[in-house]
Design an enzyme around this catalytic site. Sequence first.
Site, PDB file in Angstrom:
ATOM      1  N   GLY A   1     105.130  58.327  24.602  1.00 23.90           N
ATOM      2  CA  GLY A   1     104.341  57.696  25.644  1.00 23.90           C
ATOM      3  C   GLY A   1     104.349  58.448  26.955  1.00 23.90           C
ATOM      4  O   GLY A   1     103.661  58.077  27.904  1.00 23.90           O
ATOM      5  N   GLN A   2     105.124  59.525  27.012  1.00 27.74           N
ATOM      6  CA  GLN A   2     105.182  60.256  28.270  1.00 27.74           C
ATOM      7  C   GLN A   2     103.801  60.812  28.612  1.00 27.74           C
ATOM      8  O   GLN A   2     103.087  61.282  27.729  1.00 27.74           O
ATOM      9  CB  GLN A   2     106.186  61.410  28.153  1.00 27.74           C
ATOM     10  CG  GLN A   2     107.614  60.919  28.020  1.00 27.74           C
ATOM     11  CD  GLN A   2     108.563  62.049  27.695  1.00 27.74           C
ATOM     12  OE1 GLN A   2     108.410  63.152  28.189  1.00 27.74           O
ATOM     13  NE2 GLN A   2     109.533  61.767  26.845  1.00 27.74           N
ATOM     14  N   GLY A   3     103.479  60.756  29.889  1.00 24.70           N
ATOM     15  CA  GLY A   3     102.138  61.123  30.348  1.00 24.70           C
ATOM     16  C   GLY A   3     101.599  62.374  29.695  1.00 24.70           C
ATOM     17  O   GLY A   3     100.478  62.410  29.213  1.00 24.70           O
TER      18      GLY A   3
ATOM     19  N   TYR B   1     102.115  63.694  26.904  1.00 23.35           N
ATOM     20  CA  TYR B   1     101.832  63.663  25.471  1.00 23.35           C
ATOM     21  C   TYR B   1     100.752  62.650  25.117  1.00 23.35           C
ATOM     22  O   TYR B   1     100.335  62.565  23.984  1.00 23.35           O
ATOM     23  CB  TYR B   1     103.100  63.321  24.681  1.00 23.35           C
ATOM     24  CG  TYR B   1     104.186  64.353  24.807  1.00 23.35           C
ATOM     25  CD1 TYR B   1     103.967  65.661  24.369  1.00 23.35           C
ATOM     26  CD2 TYR B   1     105.414  64.035  25.360  1.00 23.35           C
ATOM     27  CE1 TYR B   1     104.963  66.614  24.478  1.00 23.35           C
ATOM     28  CE2 TYR B   1     106.413  64.989  25.478  1.00 23.35           C
ATOM     29  CZ  TYR B   1     106.185  66.279  25.041  1.00 23.35           C
ATOM     30  OH  TYR B   1     107.159  67.214  25.160  1.00 23.35           O
TER      31      TYR B   1
END
Lengths: 195, 581
Positions: free
Chosen positions: A71-73, A75
């Site tokens: 969920g990291q920006g 990715y």
Amino acid sequence: MGLFDKLAGWLGFKKEVNVLCLGLDNSGKTTIINKLKPSHAQAQDIVPTIGFSIEKFKTSSLSFTVFDMSGQGRYRNLWEHYYKSGQAVIFVIDSADKLRMVVAKEELDTLLNHPDIKHKRIPILFLANKMDVRDALSSVKVSQLLCLDNIKDKPWHICATDALKGDGLQEGVEWLQGNPSRVCASMCVCVCLPN
Amino acid sequence: MSEWSGDDGKWLDAHYDPVAGLRTFTSCMALADLSGDGDGRLVVADLGGGASAASMKLKVYGGTALSSESVLLDLPCGLVAFFMDLHEPRIPAVAVASGPCVYVYKNLRPYFKFTLPGLDVNTLEQDVWQEARDGHIDPPAIKEMLESLRKKADIPLSVRSLHFLSLDDEHLEDFVQLHKQQPIKRQTVITCMGTLKKSTADEDGVSCLVIGTESAHLYVLDPEAFVILAKVALPAPPTMLDVTGQFDVEFRITAACRNGNIYILRRDLDKPKYCVELSSHPVGLVRVGKNMVVGTTDQNLQGFTQKGKKLWKVVLPAPICTMASMDLPARGFHGVLVGLANCEVHLYKDKNLVSTIKTPDAVTAICFGRYGREDGTLITTLKGGGLVVKILKRTVEFQDRDSTPGPPAAQSIRLNVPKKTKLYVDQTLRERENGTAMHRAFQMDLIRLRLAAAKAYAKALESSLTPVSSGSGRSLKMNAVVQGLGPSFKLTLNIQNTAACRPILNLAVSFLYDQSLYRMRNPFLKIPLLVPGLVYPVQTLVECTSDKGISDIIKVFVLHEEQSTPLLTAHINMPVSEGIN
Ligand SMILES: Nc1nc2c(ncn2[C@@H]2O[C@H](COP(=O)(O)OP(=O)(O)O)[C@@H](O)[C@H]2O)c(=O)[nH]1
Ligand SMILES: [Mg+2]
């Protein structure tokens, strides 16, 4: 239970479903998927997911292949490459992170407006996770903030969960079992029978 | 939630608290991961509502809520978060500057207090108070002596003496009794504070504090022992600092000072290396990459190189309230946020306005960085005490172009001008040296040329008995011939249609002449259709009626039937009639 399910049950097959597990970083996706796996396969330490990881597990009637997306920006732009193969979506929300509710809504809107999702009647399961945290929002409030009532053309369901204890997950998965899109059921015939 | 936000669609409205009651400035606000778990917090030194000390607080926000607050002892003027040691987990300390002290907080608990060293005291002033302590002089005499000291001394008086001088006569005695036993001290106050990495450029490297004071000094403090590592004198008290580099390697301190100048210092300290003199006072100083951007009170935003060379200037629509930098290293974006008095925050990338954010009120402080788990968070506080949190959308691309209309980008593209040749350089040198002579020579030649042209023209006019004329609109050519000695002349007009294939219809010729001198058989002639290329002679007889031996001009007009202006005109100089009537 549909005819296919019964057939599959008699023959010992299980219907296979590709599920995309999406949500912002730190919302609890990996923890949830870990909890859904049989207890002997569960991992103890959960580290932030890089890129994505694929998990397979079975329930009484379905065989899940879950794409646990990071969920990291940086990715999040990977998500859309898996929309085509997704037959159901689990969208996890950190109900204690009020600040980023707008970001979750923004990503959800982007998902719903993507050409590969927009015209597909795929079921979406919303998990308002971390309900055990003291100041967490209720699932009703979460669905209000995400404007879930505006989703008219897809079956959706929201439940509050606590991924650490596993509360609420069963309810969600049961809803998902009753709701995989009809199209994919027939697709699965071709995929599964040769095995 | 959206009625107060008039953005350009690049920002998400994460949080707005109109009654947060924050009264602070950009220099008193910082984002830091105070728990070491990747969750960014907002640390604010709140100046409080009134003058009472109780309302000055150190506040910490996490997410949408205030997570802790503690009382500050004195009015804060700067706040920074910095790593002062190498302990794990990597949790930054918070330093708050107020008055002559820096209060350092670790885990939000008071940890250390650093006080600036006292300044030199005027020895004469010291003597005056010594006398007072010994009882040799009375208060009015003290007052008189201090007064004269204040006027001429190069070292300013201490706060105590200044206070004493401001008292009414009846309070002087008490004041002297109360204070005469303590030695006098002169203390400066901190005006601004920044951080400077000690020896590594790492994000979590140990940093020194850099302090600017009212006494126009800069101090660099060691983060562990809090001893002064370096001290530099500036020409004026600094108000804003920007520091880059590492203390042990190479660094650069840019200080905006109260005299309206910006001084740039390098590691080889001692005195400022470069100076930028601004046209008006600076209100914001931000570094973008290697350049610095300065906002001034005359609503200008200017870019300078690190050597103080001016790069560009933009005029803003409203006065600047505050400025902050916006760095998104993951996306390679570096910009400047400018809070304006017209309730807008402008984002500039170099001199290009790339985003405009409307706020419910004028902003007092701006801060951009990682807040919560979001790297692109913009935090602003408002004049009325409100707190606004916005998150940059993940998909936003900032155009390099300006979003305001203006000259096209092509205008600023450099042309590939070829190198100057030796010949060119020699020529320009010659031109530079002999400019006047060359100009004179040119003027002389020009005048000669004009004279020659005029002479030739006059000669042609005089000698030519067959004036030729040709109109531009229609392709017609005509020449006139006068035959005879007089008094009867034969006037022949040769008219030719020079067009390639179009015949001309409906033409006529008429004459204008002095009727007392000449008589003409046919003053109006119709011309037949003119076939292209052929010459049509049109003849008429002219009789000179005067015997005085004078001649005149006959004007010939070729007309088109539907037009009042002639297509062609010719002036014929008639010869003098030599015959006898
Ligand atoms: N209190 C609480 N913490 C949770 C819950 N679910 C996940 N977490 C924690 O949230 C953090 C992030 O979880 P993770 O599964 O890595 O999130 P992901 O980035 O969405 O995969 C971990 O520290 C989990 O222990 C929950 O229901 N309640
Ligand atoms: Mg994960």
